[in-house]
Design a protein around this motif. Structure first.
Motif, PDB file in Angstrom:
ATOM      1  N   ILE A  67       0.834  -1.205   0.000  1.00  0.00           N
ATOM      2  CA  ILE A  67       0.000   0.000   0.000  1.00  0.00           C
ATOM      3  C   ILE A  67       0.866   1.251   0.000  1.00  0.00           C
ATOM      4  CG2 ILE A  67      -1.612   1.371   1.383  1.00  0.00           C
ATOM      5  CD1 ILE A  67      -2.899  -1.273   2.254  1.00  0.00           C
ATOM      6  N   LEU A  68       1.837   1.310   0.883  1.00  0.00           N
ATOM      7  CA  LEU A  68       2.667   2.508   0.989  1.00  0.00           C
ATOM      8  C   LEU A  68       3.557   2.677  -0.232  1.00  0.00           C
ATOM      9  CD1 LEU A  68       3.579   2.339   4.787  1.00  0.00           C
ATOM     10  CD2 LEU A  68       1.865   3.766   3.664  1.00  0.00           C
ATOM     11  N   GLU A  69       3.890   1.598  -0.875  1.00  0.00           N
ATOM     12  CA  GLU A  69       4.676   1.675  -2.117  1.00  0.00           C
ATOM     13  C   GLU A  69       3.823   2.150  -3.281  1.00  0.00           C
ATOM     14  OE1 GLU A  69       5.546  -1.995  -4.499  1.00  0.00           O
ATOM     15  OE2 GLU A  69       7.587  -1.579  -3.825  1.00  0.00           O
ATOM     16  N   SER A  70       2.539   1.797  -3.282  1.00  0.00           N
ATOM     17  CA  SER A  70       1.671   2.033  -4.437  1.00  0.00           C
ATOM     18  C   SER A  70       0.961   3.378  -4.409  1.00  0.00           C
ATOM     19  CB  SER A  70       0.618   0.919  -4.537  1.00  0.00           C
ATOM     20  OG  SER A  70       1.216  -0.352  -4.650  1.00  0.00           O
ATOM     21  N   PRO A 119      -1.170  12.123  -1.287  1.00  0.00           N
ATOM     22  CA  PRO A 119      -1.048  12.309   0.176  1.00  0.00           C
ATOM     23  C   PRO A 119      -2.105  11.455   0.879  1.00  0.00           C
ATOM     24  CG  PRO A 119      -0.962  14.425  -0.949  1.00  0.00           C
ATOM     25  CD  PRO A 119      -1.343  13.417  -1.992  1.00  0.00           C
ATOM     26  N   SER A 120      -1.664  10.654   1.828  1.00  0.00           N
ATOM     27  CA  SER A 120      -2.567   9.653   2.380  1.00  0.00           C
ATOM     28  C   SER A 120      -2.277   9.367   3.840  1.00  0.00           C
ATOM     29  CB  SER A 120      -2.440   8.343   1.583  1.00  0.00           C
ATOM     30  OG  SER A 120      -1.130   7.808   1.735  1.00  0.00           O
ATOM     31  N   GLU A 121      -3.249   8.722   4.458  1.00  0.00           N
ATOM     32  CA  GLU A 121      -3.052   8.096   5.754  1.00  0.00           C
ATOM     33  C   GLU A 121      -3.598   6.678   5.657  1.00  0.00           C
ATOM     34  OE1 GLU A 121      -5.322   9.616   9.022  1.00  0.00           O
ATOM     35  OE2 GLU A 121      -7.238   9.461   7.976  1.00  0.00           O
ATOM     36  N   VAL A 122      -3.001   5.781   6.423  1.00  0.00           N
ATOM     37  CA  VAL A 122      -3.470   4.406   6.502  1.00  0.00           C
ATOM     38  C   VAL A 122      -3.955   4.173   7.919  1.00  0.00           C
ATOM     39  CG1 VAL A 122      -2.857   1.968   6.287  1.00  0.00           C
ATOM     40  CG2 VAL A 122      -1.864   3.650   4.712  1.00  0.00           C
ATOM     41  N   VAL A 123      -5.225   3.767   8.060  1.00  0.00           N
ATOM     42  CA  VAL A 123      -5.834   3.571   9.373  1.00  0.00           C
ATOM     43  C   VAL A 123      -6.198   2.097   9.514  1.00  0.00           C
ATOM     44  CG1 VAL A 123      -7.653   4.279  10.962  1.00  0.00           C
ATOM     45  CG2 VAL A 123      -6.787   5.904   9.256  1.00  0.00           C
ATOM     46  N   VAL A 124      -5.502   1.388  10.387  1.00  0.00           N
ATOM     47  CA  VAL A 124      -5.794  -0.019  10.646  1.00  0.00           C
ATOM     48  C   VAL A 124      -6.657  -0.098  11.896  1.00  0.00           C
ATOM     49  CG1 VAL A 124      -4.860  -2.321  11.064  1.00  0.00           C
ATOM     50  CG2 VAL A 124      -3.614  -0.711   9.600  1.00  0.00           C
ATOM     51  N   VAL A 125      -7.785  -0.805  11.781  1.00  0.00           N
ATOM     52  CA  VAL A 125      -8.748  -0.874  12.874  1.00  0.00           C
ATOM     53  C   VAL A 125      -8.817  -2.308  13.395  1.00  0.00           C
ATOM     54  CG1 VAL A 125     -11.093  -0.342  13.617  1.00  0.00           C
ATOM     55  CG2 VAL A 125     -10.085   0.909  11.691  1.00  0.00           C
ATOM     56  N   THR A 126      -8.573  -2.470  14.696  1.00  0.00           N
ATOM     57  CA  THR A 126      -8.732  -3.769  15.337  1.00  0.00           C
ATOM     58  C   THR A 126      -9.883  -3.704  16.337  1.00  0.00           C
ATOM     59  OG1 THR A 126      -7.158  -3.233  17.098  1.00  0.00           O
ATOM     60  CG2 THR A 126      -6.263  -4.242  15.105  1.00  0.00           C
ATOM     61  N   ASP A 127     -10.313  -4.862  16.808  1.00  0.00           N
ATOM     62  CA  ASP A 127     -11.478  -4.919  17.692  1.00  0.00           C
ATOM     63  C   ASP A 127     -11.136  -4.874  19.173  1.00  0.00           C
ATOM     64  OD1 ASP A 127     -13.379  -4.915  15.739  1.00  0.00           O
ATOM     65  OD2 ASP A 127     -13.744  -7.074  15.765  1.00  0.00           O
ATOM     66  N   ASP A 174      -5.708  -4.987  -4.955  1.00  0.00           N
ATOM     67  CA  ASP A 174      -4.555  -4.401  -5.638  1.00  0.00           C
ATOM     68  C   ASP A 174      -4.425  -2.933  -5.229  1.00  0.00           C
ATOM     69  OD1 ASP A 174      -2.590  -3.464  -7.292  1.00  0.00           O
ATOM     70  OD2 ASP A 174      -3.447  -4.293  -9.143  1.00  0.00           O
ATOM     71  N   PRO A 175      -3.463  -2.580  -4.383  1.00  0.00           N
ATOM     72  CA  PRO A 175      -3.368  -1.203  -3.880  1.00  0.00           C
ATOM     73  C   PRO A 175      -2.971  -0.188  -4.938  1.00  0.00           C
ATOM     74  CG  PRO A 175      -1.456  -2.476  -3.172  1.00  0.00           C
ATOM     75  CD  PRO A 175      -2.406  -3.448  -3.820  1.00  0.00           C
ATOM     76  N   ARG A 176      -2.499  -0.634  -6.092  1.00  0.00           N
ATOM     77  CA  ARG A 176      -2.146   0.313  -7.150  1.00  0.00           C
ATOM     78  C   ARG A 176      -3.359   1.088  -7.636  1.00  0.00           C
ATOM     79  NH1 ARG A 176       0.658  -3.551 -11.372  1.00  0.00           N
ATOM     80  NH2 ARG A 176      -1.262  -4.689 -10.842  1.00  0.00           N
ATOM     81  N   GLN A 177      -4.554   0.597  -7.354  1.00  0.00           N
ATOM     82  CA  GLN A 177      -5.768   1.246  -7.832  1.00  0.00           C
ATOM     83  C   GLN A 177      -6.349   2.239  -6.831  1.00  0.00           C
ATOM     84  OE1 GLN A 177      -7.654  -2.480  -8.517  1.00  0.00           O
ATOM     85  NE2 GLN A 177      -7.139  -2.496 -10.682  1.00  0.00           N
ATOM     86  N   ILE A 178      -5.750   2.367  -5.670  1.00  0.00           N
ATOM     87  CA  ILE A 178      -6.285   3.284  -4.656  1.00  0.00           C
ATOM     88  C   ILE A 178      -6.276   4.724  -5.166  1.00  0.00           C
ATOM     89  CG2 ILE A 178      -5.826   4.288  -2.374  1.00  0.00           C
ATOM     90  CD1 ILE A 178      -4.984   1.471  -1.463  1.00  0.00           C
ATOM     91  N   ASP A 179      -5.203   5.140  -5.817  1.00  0.00           N
ATOM     92  CA  ASP A 179      -5.141   6.508  -6.344  1.00  0.00           C
ATOM     93  C   ASP A 179      -6.240   6.752  -7.383  1.00  0.00           C
ATOM     94  OD1 ASP A 179      -2.984   7.085  -4.757  1.00  0.00           O
ATOM     95  OD2 ASP A 179      -1.503   7.111  -6.373  1.00  0.00           O
ATOM     96  N   GLU A 180      -6.452   5.784  -8.284  1.00  0.00           N
ATOM     97  CA  GLU A 180      -7.459   5.951  -9.329  1.00  0.00           C
ATOM     98  C   GLU A 180      -8.866   6.000  -8.741  1.00  0.00           C
ATOM     99  OE1 GLU A 180      -8.674   3.997 -13.670  1.00  0.00           O
ATOM    100  OE2 GLU A 180      -7.072   3.109 -12.450  1.00  0.00           O
ATOM    101  N   LEU A 181      -9.136   5.145  -7.758  1.00  0.00           N
ATOM    102  CA  LEU A 181     -10.433   5.173  -7.088  1.00  0.00           C
ATOM    103  C   LEU A 181     -10.649   6.512  -6.389  1.00  0.00           C
ATOM    104  CD1 LEU A 181     -10.373   1.586  -5.537  1.00  0.00           C
ATOM    105  CD2 LEU A 181     -11.907   2.361  -7.364  1.00  0.00           C
ATOM    106  N   THR A 182      -9.614   7.012  -5.764  1.00  0.00           N
ATOM    107  CA  THR A 182      -9.706   8.304  -5.068  1.00  0.00           C
ATOM    108  C   THR A 182     -10.030   9.421  -6.042  1.00  0.00           C
ATOM    109  OG1 THR A 182      -8.120   7.579  -3.384  1.00  0.00           O
ATOM    110  CG2 THR A 182      -8.440   9.954  -3.633  1.00  0.00           C
TER     111      THR A 182
END
Length: 275
Positions: free
Chosen positions: A28-31, A35-43, A100-108
């Protein structure tokens, strides 16, 4: 890379992934170039993913990890992550590395152009699903194709969790799901009923290479069916969406008040129903 105003918040629900989440975060961080943040949510605080995330965050300052207080399960973890996202666009992706995290930018960028839901589609031309349970794949493909053709939801893959959302849209319509990964179908169905734009891009989904899936088909199928039926209803105004009777509501749970609390979204937002 850090940025005081990320353009996208990548929300990842995680359950005892441990070190298996490291290659997922690396990709994800490579792709992602925006400008972004990554938020991991656990229970819960004892989740085996948290020590791994703590060490990883020491060298990756745009990673945040939070403990969900809305109740256990992926739906509540996703709700919590969206509610604590900083960016105006939120992308949901899984901790198992199937997306596929390479598509995160395009979706955004699709959301920034005006759609309220941007779906990564396994079932449109150019998309593909590699691996995974046959029955789950068959049902998902059938649901996606029928919703696309007959309900005209704007995507051939309404059940895929890998989607980008306009955060204000989500906070205005609310999330009623409290169980599995049916949130993606719920929000797509709500966009369709409000006449709001949904778009898709092709994706290649790969079955997870490590660990075990937490998807519970038999337990969550009735929740998917409720939102599947809901997608076929007539056009609604936003007030009508909130005011529908319990008999019309696809789930018995009420929308979380925190999602429409004062200050959680701009009450003068441009997100409006059409028609």
């Amino acid at each position: 890379m850090t940025d005081p105003e990320p353009r996208v918040s990548v929300v990842i629900p995680a359950y005892n992934e441990g070190a298996d989440i490291i290659p997922v975060l690396d990709r994800i961080l490579e792709s992602v170039r925006l400008p972004s943040e990554v938020v991991v949510v656990t229970d819960f605080p004892e989740d085996t993913t948290i020590p791994v995330l703590s060490r990883y965050a020491e060298t990756h300052p745009n990673l945040r990890y939070v403990v969900n207080t809305y109740g256990r399960g992926p739906a509540n973890a996703i709700r919590f992550g969206i509610d604590h996202a900083r960016a105006g666009t939120v992308v949901i992706t899984m901790a198992d590395g199937c997306d596929d995290p390479r598509q995160i930018d395009e979706l955004t960028r699709l959301v920034e152009r005006g759609v309220v839901v941007a779906a990564a589609s396994r079932y449109m031309p150019g998309g593909q699903q590699v691996g995974g349970p046959f029955l789950k794949s068959l049902m998902s493909r059938a649901a996606g194709r029928s919703l696309y053709l007959f309900a005209r939801v704007g995507t051939r893959d309404a059940t895929n969790s890998f989607k980008a959302y306009n955060r204000d849209f989500v906070r205005q319509v609310g999330i009623e799901s409290r169980h599995g990964f049916e949130i993606g179908l719920e929000l797509t169905a709500k966009a369709r009923r409000l006449g709001l734009p949904v778009a898709e891009i092709p994706t290649i989904w790969l079955d997870r290479a490590a660990g075990m899936s937490n998807f519970k088909l038999a337990q969550w199928l009735p929740k998917y069916l409720r939102w599947y039926r809901f997608a076929y209803g007539p056009r609604l105004k936003l007030a009508e969406l909130h005011d529908r009777s319990p008999a019309e509501s696809p789930d018995t749970d009420q929308p979380d008040p925190s999602l429409s609390a004062p200050g959680s979204a701009d009450q003068n937002s441009s997100i409006q129903s059409v028609g």
